[in-house]
Design a protein around this motif. Structure first.
Motif, mmCIF file in Angstrom:
data_model
loop_
_atom_site.group_PDB
_atom_site.id
_atom_site.type_symbol
_atom_site.label_atom_id
_atom_site.label_comp_id
_atom_site.label_asym_id
_atom_site.label_seq_id
_atom_site.Cartn_x
_atom_site.Cartn_y
_atom_site.Cartn_z
ATOM 1 N N HIS A 182 13.844 -2.269 -5.378
ATOM 2 C CA HIS A 182 13.502 -0.948 -5.818
ATOM 3 C C HIS A 182 14.355 -0.432 -6.828
ATOM 4 C CE1 HIS A 182 11.294 -1.748 -2.027
ATOM 5 N NE2 HIS A 182 10.487 -0.965 -2.831
ATOM 6 N N LEU A 183 15.774 -0.660 -6.613
ATOM 7 C CA LEU A 183 16.722 -0.171 -7.672
ATOM 8 C C LEU A 183 16.475 -0.674 -9.108
ATOM 9 C CD1 LEU A 183 20.019 -0.475 -5.662
ATOM 10 C CD2 LEU A 183 18.842 1.789 -6.522
ATOM 11 N N ALA A 184 16.050 -2.053 -9.131
ATOM 12 C CA ALA A 184 15.622 -2.467 -10.496
ATOM 13 C C ALA A 184 14.220 -1.976 -11.086
ATOM 14 C CB ALA A 184 15.312 -4.050 -10.255
ATOM 15 N N LEU A 185 13.422 -1.625 -10.008
ATOM 16 C CA LEU A 185 12.160 -0.923 -10.406
ATOM 17 C C LEU A 185 12.296 0.527 -10.850
ATOM 18 C CD1 LEU A 185 9.296 -1.562 -10.449
ATOM 19 C CD2 LEU A 185 8.872 -0.450 -8.124
ATOM 20 N N ILE A 186 13.124 1.087 -10.096
ATOM 21 C CA ILE A 186 13.577 2.716 -10.557
ATOM 22 C C ILE A 186 14.532 2.487 -12.004
ATOM 23 C CG2 ILE A 186 14.914 4.486 -9.976
ATOM 24 C CD1 ILE A 186 14.397 3.820 -7.111
ATOM 25 N N ASP A 187 15.283 1.492 -11.948
ATOM 26 C CA ASP A 187 15.918 1.516 -13.275
ATOM 27 C C ASP A 187 15.245 1.090 -14.398
ATOM 28 O OD1 ASP A 187 18.722 1.375 -14.952
ATOM 29 O OD2 ASP A 187 18.121 -0.911 -14.973
ATOM 30 N N THR A 188 14.210 0.380 -14.227
ATOM 31 C CA THR A 188 13.095 -0.347 -15.582
ATOM 32 C C THR A 188 12.266 1.111 -15.799
ATOM 33 O OG1 THR A 188 13.167 -2.481 -14.898
ATOM 34 C CG2 THR A 188 11.418 -1.778 -16.213
ATOM 35 N N HIS B 6 0.701 -1.302 0.002
ATOM 36 C CA HIS B 6 -0.153 0.094 0.009
ATOM 37 C C HIS B 6 0.776 1.287 -0.025
ATOM 38 C CE1 HIS B 6 0.991 -0.433 4.180
ATOM 39 N NE2 HIS B 6 0.547 0.717 4.425
ATOM 40 N N VAL B 7 2.241 1.205 0.271
ATOM 41 C CA VAL B 7 2.821 2.480 0.278
ATOM 42 C C VAL B 7 3.981 2.298 -0.791
ATOM 43 C CG1 VAL B 7 2.564 3.230 2.759
ATOM 44 C CG2 VAL B 7 4.121 1.363 2.403
ATOM 45 N N GLY B 8 3.979 1.468 -1.769
ATOM 46 C CA GLY B 8 4.655 1.108 -2.899
ATOM 47 C C GLY B 8 6.152 0.513 -2.699
ATOM 48 N N LEU B 9 6.092 -0.465 -1.693
ATOM 49 C CA LEU B 9 7.366 -1.168 -1.467
ATOM 50 C C LEU B 9 7.273 -2.474 -1.733
ATOM 51 C CD1 LEU B 9 8.168 0.235 2.102
ATOM 52 C CD2 LEU B 9 9.238 1.075 0.150
#
Length: 182
Positions: A163-169, A138-141
Motif C-alpha cells: 500500500h505504501l508503494a501504491l500510494i507513493d506511485t 473489493h475494498v481496495g486492499l
C-alpha cells in the motif's frame, strides 16, 4: 564591440537551433546548435536537413510564412544527424525588407525529444498503475503477493508495504508535491 559580440558569439551561444532559409528552401546560415543537432546543412534544403526528405513537407510552415508573412510556432517531428527521430518546437519568423518582400525566414527550433520520451514513459506508468489497481480486492486492499493469471491474492493480507508503494506511485504520477503538507 557589442555588434561584434552579437554577430560572432550570441548566434552560436543561444541554446536553440537557428537557421536561415531562402525562398528556395535552402539553408543559408545556421548556428552551432543547429549543426550539432541536425548535422551538415551547407548546400541542403531545410526538409533534407530536418526530415531527411527529398521533397518539401506537405504542411510546410516555411512556405506559408513566405506566402503570408506571418510568424508561426508549431511542433514538428524530424530526424537528427544520426537518423534518430527527434521532436522539436519551431518558431518561424519572416525577414521582411522595406519593400515588403520576404527573402528569408528564420527558424528557431527547441529540441523536445526527451520531453516526448518522458511523456510516453509516464503514459506507460499510468497504464501499469491502473492495471495494478485491478488486483486490489473489493475494498481496495492488496496482499503480499498476487497470482497474476487468476488475480488471486496470496501471502500476508493486507500488506502495508504494497500500500505504501501504491500510494507513493499515485503521488508520483499525479505530479503533486505534498512535502509541504506533511
Amino acid at each position: 564591440m557589442p555588434e561584434s559580440w552579437l554577430s560572432d558569439e550570441l548566434f552560436d551561444r543561444v541554446p536553440v537551433a537557428i537557421c536561415v532559409i531562402d525562398r528556395g528552401f535552402q539553408v543559408v546560415e545556421a548556428n552551432a546548435r543547429f549543426t550539432e543537432l541536425y548535422g551538415e546543412w551547407i548546400g541542403h534544403r531545410c526538409f533534407e536537413v530536418y526530415k531527411d526528405r527529398k521533397d518539401r513537407c506537405v504542411r510546410c510552415g516555411a512556405a506559408k510564412t513566405f506566402e503570408d508573412g506571418k510568424t508561426r510556432a508549431r511542433e514538428e517531428e524530424g530526424v537528427d544527424r544520426h537518423g534518430r527521430p527527434t521532436h522539436y518546437l519551431v518558431d518561424i519568423v519572416p525577414v521582411v525588407r522595406d519593400d515588403g518582400s520576404i527573402p528569408y525566414i528564420i527558424e528557431m527550433s527547441t529540441d523536445i525529444t526527451q520531453v516526448k520520451q518522458l511523456e510516453r514513459e509516464k503514459r506507460e506508468a499510468e497504464r501499469l498503475f491502473k492495471k495494478i489497481l485491478t488486483y486490489c480486492n473489493h475494498v481496495g486492499l492488496l496482499s503480499e503477493d498476487i497470482e497474476f493469471d487468476s488475480k488471486r491474492l496470496l501471502g500476508n493480507f493486507p500488506q502495508g508495504y504494497s500500500h505504501l508503494a501504491l500510494i507513493d506511485t499515485a503521488i508520483t504520477l499525479s505530479g503533486e508535491d505534498i512535502t509541504d503538507e506533511l
